[in-house]
Design a protein around this motif. Structure first.
Motif, PDB file in Angstrom:
ATOM      1  N   ILE A  86     -28.288  42.780 165.839  1.00  0.00           N
ATOM      2  CA  ILE A  86     -28.288  44.241 166.609  1.00  0.00           C
ATOM      3  C   ILE A  86     -29.241  44.865 166.331  1.00  0.00           C
ATOM      4  CG2 ILE A  86     -27.089  46.291 167.132  1.00  0.00           C
ATOM      5  CD1 ILE A  86     -25.556  44.142 168.441  1.00  0.00           C
ATOM      6  N   MET A  87     -29.596  44.848 164.911  1.00  0.00           N
ATOM      7  CA  MET A  87     -31.040  45.750 164.582  1.00  0.00           C
ATOM      8  C   MET A  87     -31.902  45.110 165.222  1.00  0.00           C
ATOM      9  SD  MET A  87     -30.203  48.364 163.294  1.00  0.00           S
ATOM     10  CE  MET A  87     -31.717  49.057 162.110  1.00  0.00           C
ATOM     11  N   GLU A  88     -32.241  43.901 165.157  1.00  0.00           N
ATOM     12  CA  GLU A  88     -33.378  43.052 165.777  1.00  0.00           C
ATOM     13  C   GLU A  88     -33.524  43.344 167.150  1.00  0.00           C
ATOM     14  OE1 GLU A  88     -32.469  39.067 164.373  1.00  0.00           O
ATOM     15  OE2 GLU A  88     -33.763  39.603 162.562  1.00  0.00           O
ATOM     16  N   LYS A  89     -32.354  43.243 167.916  1.00  0.00           N
ATOM     17  CA  LYS A  89     -32.445  43.348 169.390  1.00  0.00           C
ATOM     18  C   LYS A  89     -32.751  44.828 169.740  1.00  0.00           C
ATOM     19  CE  LYS A  89     -28.889  39.856 171.113  1.00  0.00           C
ATOM     20  NZ  LYS A  89     -29.886  39.317 171.891  1.00  0.00           N
ATOM     21  N   LEU A  90     -32.431  45.870 168.905  1.00  0.00           N
ATOM     22  CA  LEU A  90     -32.720  47.340 169.299  1.00  0.00           C
ATOM     23  C   LEU A  90     -34.272  47.425 169.075  1.00  0.00           C
ATOM     24  CD1 LEU A  90     -29.804  49.317 167.589  1.00  0.00           C
ATOM     25  CD2 LEU A  90     -30.271  48.816 170.020  1.00  0.00           C
ATOM     26  N   LYS A  91     -34.708  46.736 168.046  1.00  0.00           N
ATOM     27  CA  LYS A  91     -36.039  46.932 167.797  1.00  0.00           C
ATOM     28  C   LYS A  91     -37.182  46.226 168.779  1.00  0.00           C
ATOM     29  CE  LYS A  91     -35.631  47.132 162.608  1.00  0.00           C
ATOM     30  NZ  LYS A  91     -35.918  46.251 161.274  1.00  0.00           N
ATOM     31  N   LYS A  92     -36.724  45.238 169.529  1.00  0.00           N
ATOM     32  CA  LYS A  92     -37.297  44.574 170.438  1.00  0.00           C
ATOM     33  C   LYS A  92     -37.207  45.378 171.782  1.00  0.00           C
ATOM     34  CE  LYS A  92     -36.516  39.824 169.172  1.00  0.00           C
ATOM     35  NZ  LYS A  92     -35.937  38.318 169.447  1.00  0.00           N
ATOM     36  N   LYS A  93     -36.272  46.330 171.790  1.00  0.00           N
ATOM     37  CA  LYS A  93     -36.266  47.075 173.034  1.00  0.00           C
ATOM     38  C   LYS A  93     -36.903  48.269 173.216  1.00  0.00           C
ATOM     39  CE  LYS A  93     -31.405  45.990 174.144  1.00  0.00           C
ATOM     40  NZ  LYS A  93     -31.526  45.361 175.687  1.00  0.00           N
ATOM     41  N   ILE A 108     -24.658  48.538 148.989  1.00  0.00           N
ATOM     42  CA  ILE A 108     -24.122  47.065 148.947  1.00  0.00           C
ATOM     43  C   ILE A 108     -24.839  46.011 149.831  1.00  0.00           C
ATOM     44  CG2 ILE A 108     -21.880  45.785 149.796  1.00  0.00           C
ATOM     45  CD1 ILE A 108     -20.450  48.540 149.630  1.00  0.00           C
ATOM     46  N   LYS A 109     -25.338  46.271 150.799  1.00  0.00           N
ATOM     47  CA  LYS A 109     -26.369  45.375 151.674  1.00  0.00           C
ATOM     48  C   LYS A 109     -27.542  44.975 150.656  1.00  0.00           C
ATOM     49  CE  LYS A 109     -28.135  47.182 155.240  1.00  0.00           C
ATOM     50  NZ  LYS A 109     -28.349  47.620 156.573  1.00  0.00           N
ATOM     51  N   GLU A 110     -28.283  45.944 150.093  1.00  0.00           N
ATOM     52  CA  GLU A 110     -29.308  45.559 149.181  1.00  0.00           C
ATOM     53  C   GLU A 110     -28.951  44.480 147.932  1.00  0.00           C
ATOM     54  OE1 GLU A 110     -30.831  49.248 147.913  1.00  0.00           O
ATOM     55  OE2 GLU A 110     -31.280  49.961 149.710  1.00  0.00           O
ATOM     56  N   GLY A 135     -21.286  44.462 159.518  1.00  0.00           N
ATOM     57  CA  GLY A 135     -22.432  44.660 159.293  1.00  0.00           C
ATOM     58  C   GLY A 135     -23.209  44.099 158.069  1.00  0.00           C
ATOM     59  N   ILE A 136     -22.493  44.439 157.013  1.00  0.00           N
ATOM     60  CA  ILE A 136     -23.008  44.149 155.649  1.00  0.00           C
ATOM     61  C   ILE A 136     -23.053  42.569 155.573  1.00  0.00           C
ATOM     62  CG2 ILE A 136     -22.764  43.879 153.303  1.00  0.00           C
ATOM     63  CD1 ILE A 136     -21.360  46.626 153.602  1.00  0.00           C
ATOM     64  N   VAL A 137     -22.113  41.777 155.773  1.00  0.00           N
ATOM     65  CA  VAL A 137     -22.039  40.114 155.745  1.00  0.00           C
ATOM     66  C   VAL A 137     -23.137  39.505 156.664  1.00  0.00           C
ATOM     67  CG1 VAL A 137     -19.784  40.069 154.849  1.00  0.00           C
ATOM     68  CG2 VAL A 137     -20.205  39.653 157.163  1.00  0.00           C
ATOM     69  N   SER A 138     -23.624  40.216 157.619  1.00  0.00           N
ATOM     70  CA  SER A 138     -24.431  39.673 158.501  1.00  0.00           C
ATOM     71  C   SER A 138     -25.821  39.252 157.997  1.00  0.00           C
ATOM     72  CB  SER A 138     -24.698  40.560 159.990  1.00  0.00           C
ATOM     73  OG  SER A 138     -25.228  41.846 159.512  1.00  0.00           O
ATOM     74  N   PHE A 139     -26.223  40.221 156.942  1.00  0.00           N
ATOM     75  CA  PHE A 139     -27.371  40.082 156.268  1.00  0.00           C
ATOM     76  C   PHE A 139     -27.211  39.027 155.087  1.00  0.00           C
ATOM     77  CE2 PHE A 139     -27.771  44.072 158.129  1.00  0.00           C
ATOM     78  CZ  PHE A 139     -29.181  44.341 158.441  1.00  0.00           C
ATOM     79  N   GLY A 140     -26.312  38.254 154.774  1.00  0.00           N
ATOM     80  CA  GLY A 140     -26.022  37.202 153.917  1.00  0.00           C
ATOM     81  C   GLY A 140     -26.126  35.622 154.660  1.00  0.00           C
ATOM     82  N   LYS A 141     -26.017  34.787 153.921  1.00  0.00           N
ATOM     83  CA  LYS A 141     -26.277  33.165 154.172  1.00  0.00           C
ATOM     84  C   LYS A 141     -24.769  32.570 154.176  1.00  0.00           C
ATOM     85  CE  LYS A 141     -31.009  32.796 152.982  1.00  0.00           C
ATOM     86  NZ  LYS A 141     -30.907  34.053 152.329  1.00  0.00           N
ATOM     87  N   LYS A 142     -24.021  32.612 153.031  1.00  0.00           N
ATOM     88  CA  LYS A 142     -22.741  32.287 152.854  1.00  0.00           C
ATOM     89  C   LYS A 142     -22.065  33.159 152.133  1.00  0.00           C
ATOM     90  CE  LYS A 142     -20.508  27.983 151.039  1.00  0.00           C
ATOM     91  NZ  LYS A 142     -19.346  28.085 152.255  1.00  0.00           N
ATOM     92  N   ILE A 143     -20.929  33.670 153.098  1.00  0.00           N
ATOM     93  CA  ILE A 143     -19.972  34.792 152.255  1.00  0.00           C
ATOM     94  C   ILE A 143     -18.557  34.584 152.465  1.00  0.00           C
ATOM     95  CG2 ILE A 143     -19.431  37.215 152.644  1.00  0.00           C
ATOM     96  CD1 ILE A 143     -22.569  36.825 152.222  1.00  0.00           C
ATOM     97  N   ASN A 144     -18.133  34.605 151.433  1.00  0.00           N
ATOM     98  CA  ASN A 144     -16.488  34.158 151.216  1.00  0.00           C
ATOM     99  C   ASN A 144     -15.784  35.726 151.291  1.00  0.00           C
ATOM    100  OD1 ASN A 144     -16.612  31.387 150.218  1.00  0.00           O
ATOM    101  ND2 ASN A 144     -18.170  32.551 148.935  1.00  0.00           N
TER     102      ASN A 144
END
Length: 288
Positions: A86-93, A108-110, A135-144
């Motif tokens: 979502i953040m990437e799409k907003l920046k493009k707009k 937590i995201k950091e 939102g938080i887990v979208s910044f990760g690669k493999k999350i349990n």
């Protein structure tokens, strides 16, 4: 009759910041103004934001490219934050982004990004359907992701891997400690970060104490609010005569009697004026 407030209740720092950001934008900006989802999980607050000129946008519409956003519009990212996509799409707009994400959510995201870069796999304790967690887990690669101790016990974690354990900020402290004890016992390869919001813990503990000394407990908060529902869980564990209401219109005065000791607590997204209206409605009915 006696009405007793919990020692800690109502707006937390993150919610206060998000609401103040909205008022500041409404006062100083003439462009079209949007909020990404519910600015906080409280319908009355959302309605107030719409009254001062904001339009609430659904993240699904942004993902599907069917939103009305135009270059120069202002959009506020709610206290829960949002996803990387979502953040990437907003920046493009090329819209003006006012990020009101809670600083504890950002932290937590950091940690998640930092620990993954060090080679750890992430264990996240929380509700995977909650916008904060999404939102938080979208910044990760493999999350349990595990919601409770039962899901954790049924998992197939690898004792030879390195894990970092993170939590939703509004997690029930008692449930977290139960899961922490299990992980420490069976997975010494897991490094646990307790990032439950201090305000959340304080409100839960204050609600627990209040529930023990009152005949009835009223938790004031939106039905979609995670922290409000968890306050109800805490209250019910001590006092089965506990109820969640969104505002004074939902209050059933038939629940009360003149000799009662009434406990009042409120979720972190509940404004003071709603709390006062409920207290005044009870007092007015019994001439207290």
């Amino acid at each position: 009759m006696e009405i007793i407030r919990a020692e800690k209740m109502g707006f937390c720092f993150g919610v206060k910041k998000a609401v103040e950001t909205c008022y500041e934008v409404a006062k100083n900006n003439k462009n079209k103004k949007y909020i990404l989802g519910m600015v906080v999980h409280n319908k009355d607050v959302v309605r107030e934001m719409e009254n001062i000129g904001f339009i609430t946008l659904d993240e699904k519409d942004i993902l599907a490219e069917r939103d009305p956003l135009e270059k120069g519009d202002v959009i506020i990212v709610r206290a829960h934050g949002t996803t990387l996509e979502i953040m990437e799409k907003l920046k493009k707009k090329e819209v003006e982004i006012k990020d009101a994400t809670c600083i504890f959510v950002d932290k937590i995201k950091e940690i998640l990004i930092e620990r993954e870069n060090l080679g750890d796999e992430i264990i996240f304790i929380g509700d995977k359907e909650h916008p904060e967690v999404k939102g938080i887990v979208s910044f990760g690669k493999k999350i349990n992701i595990f919601k409770n101790i039962d899901e954790l016990k049924e998992s197939s974690l690898d004792k030879d891997k390195r894990y970092t354990v993170l939590t939703q900020t509004t997690l029930n402290k008692k449930k977290f400690l139960e899961m922490k004890e299990y992980l420490e016992k069976y997975y010494s390869n897991a490094q646990i970060f307790d990032r439950i919001c201090g305000a959340t813990s304080e409100r839960q503990e204050a609600t627990r104490k209040l529930s023990k000394i009152c005949d009835i407990v009223i938790v004031i908060g939106d039905l979609k609010s995670s922290n409000s529902k968890k306050l109800l869980e805490v209250a019910l564990a001590e006092n089965p005569n506990s109820y969640l209401v969104q505002n004074e219109n939902e209050l059933d005065l038939g629940m009360f009697s003149e000799n009662m000791k009434i406990g009042i607590t409120a979720g972190a997204s509940t404004p003071e004026d709603i709390i006062k209206k409920i207290e005044n409605k009870i007092r007015g009915n019994f001439n207290v």
